[in-house]
Design an enzyme around this catalytic site. Structure first.
Site, PDB file in Angstrom:
ATOM      1  N   GLY A   1     -32.193  -0.052 -11.865  1.00  0.00           N
ATOM      2  CA  GLY A   1     -33.339   0.251 -12.767  1.00  0.00           C
ATOM      3  C   GLY A   1     -33.107   0.432 -14.110  1.00  0.00           C
ATOM      4  N   CYS A   2     -32.139  -0.216 -14.677  1.00  0.00           N
ATOM      5  CA  CYS A   2     -31.616   0.099 -15.883  1.00  0.00           C
ATOM      6  C   CYS A   2     -30.989  -1.261 -16.611  1.00  0.00           C
ATOM      7  CB  CYS A   2     -30.371   0.977 -16.099  1.00  0.00           C
ATOM      8  SG  CYS A   2     -30.960   2.579 -15.522  1.00  0.00           S
ATOM      9  N   GLY A   3     -31.142  -1.101 -18.258  1.00  0.00           N
ATOM     10  CA  GLY A   3     -30.808  -2.454 -18.764  1.00  0.00           C
ATOM     11  C   GLY A   3     -29.512  -2.173 -19.530  1.00  0.00           C
TER      12      GLY A   3
ATOM     13  N   THR B   1     -26.758  -2.081 -12.178  1.00  0.00           N
ATOM     14  CA  THR B   1     -27.435  -0.889 -12.509  1.00  0.00           C
ATOM     15  C   THR B   1     -28.677  -0.351 -11.777  1.00  0.00           C
ATOM     16  OG1 THR B   1     -29.114  -1.745 -14.202  1.00  0.00           O
ATOM     17  CG2 THR B   1     -26.736  -1.330 -15.042  1.00  0.00           C
TER      18      THR B   1
END
Lengths: 260, 260
Positions: free
Chosen positions: B103-105, B101
């Site tokens: 910068g995403c979790g 991703t």
């Protein structure tokens, strides 16, 4: 090497000058766990031992330093090899836990993308003037109401050299660009003659997104990384940064920016 | 809902006031491809159709909108279901291409972490005064030479309430925190009585990293998200943001900040 000296063109009203400028370095750093390739972080190539230990801890692979049996770092090649005391199945762990990097890119995808693009030459005849860039960046700043309220978002807009076509806000810098690309797909908007304006920093990942989407000009209020500048030059992308007030830096022109 | 109204304490020199403040919302959005869970992005819950299309294009799953046979979005539940015309093996693709991703979790890791922490109550008696926060943030600004030169990095430092212990710079906001945590592991520094100062925004992912590492106080020059504020309250983490000049916002105090 954490920073790099490059040649840029600085423009401030009618004043145009060639300058040396310092940009931050962005290096792929691939971590192997127990001989399995685990992940590639894009990072500043400094304090890599600390980065590995912290990353493995944050992702739940180790609890203390004794959990690492051996570690080998080659910062020139951008490789870190970790041997854990536990006989962990890394790939199974990725599936089970859905691990992902934190704002980082995978080296493999990175180079795959570059390979796949290299075959097609990227040509666009779009032009934009210095004044248009300055005016459109003012538009971006005005449009970002959510940023003014919360200070917590990035804004990206798509424009011709004359007017704004769409804009999106998101907590994720990358999400704003994905929303622009998604909307263009849905509305069948060709991107080869458009300009992308963004509030966020230009990393290699962001540049790759725009290369894949065929956007020829990228303009940012913030800084680019050295890798983004290199990619822009290699793929004939016009890259402008630090557009603030009447000032801007041209990192790669490609004859698309018309100065007075 | 892209923004949220919360109660904060604003401090400016001797002036302390309770205010309403607007913070940006951060929502997990899980994308399923052909009935397989693919990824969870943390994003601003707006324009989710555009986000899915752009993300799938950027990651190489689709080339145009016709590649998507059907799409269903439930923005309340944070779920997007995509049926592609191609019979793609999503998980195989993840392995082969090393997709990650941006910068995403991952929602799953996110909730796993919360579950695992909930069992242990987090107590720390460390205190810090308003003046110490202001002075230490000035230190952070001074230390960040690379930012001054390049404008392209984040800086994070670890401190007691009196002095700086270490600081790291990196293009990745998360990397700076991982470097702090890694160094603390390597040097066997206990974190339960320390304070983390960072230049970057406080997202839920960053807050989770610090919860796992047992850091009780987080101070940022920038904004937190609504989810970070919620987590700080739930896990008794002191959260301070927008420390600029003599001003600061307290999002969660937990009796660790001493005002005059």
């Amino acid at each position: 090497m954490e920073k790099s000296l490059i040649n840029i063109t600085r423009v401030n009203n009618t004043e145009v000058s060639e300058k040396h400028d310092v940009v931050i370095c962005e290096h792929p750093f691939t971590i192997y766990i127990n001989n399995e390739e685990f992940i590639t972080l894009l990072c500043t190539p400094k304090d890599l031992k600390e980065l590995i230990f912290g990353f493995l801890f944050s992702e739940g692979f180790i609890n203390n330093k004794e959990d690492v049996y051996d570690i080998y770092i080659d910062d020139k090649k951008g490789i870190g090899r970790v041997k854990l005391n536990t006989n962990i199945n890394v790939m199974k762990n990725i599936h089970g836990k859905r691990i992902r990097t934190t704002g980082c890119g995978k080296g493999t995808i990175f180079y795959n993308v570059i390979d796949s693009i290299k075959s097609s030459e990227f040509i666009s005849n779009v032009r934009i003037t210095y004044e248009e860039i300055i005016e459109l960046m003012k538009e971006l700043n005005k449009l970002s109401k959510l940023f003014l309220e919360t200070g917590g978002v990035h804004t990206t807009m798509l424009a011709t050299n004359e007017k704004v076509l769409m804009f999106y806000e998101d907590i994720g810098r990358h999400n704003t660009v994905d929303k622009i690309i998604g909307s263009s797909l849905l509305n069948e908007i060709d991107l080869f003659d458009k300009v992308l304006f963004t509030s966020g920093r230009i990393s290699s990942e962001l540049l790759i997104k725009t290369i894949k989407a065929n956007i020829p000009i990228i303009v940012s209020r913030s800084a680019p990384t050295d890798l983004a500048v290199k990619l822009a030059k290699e793929f004939n992308i016009t890259l402008v940064g630090f557009v603030r007030g009447s000032k801007l830096n041209i990192y790669n022109d490609n004859n698309r920016i018309l100065l007075k």
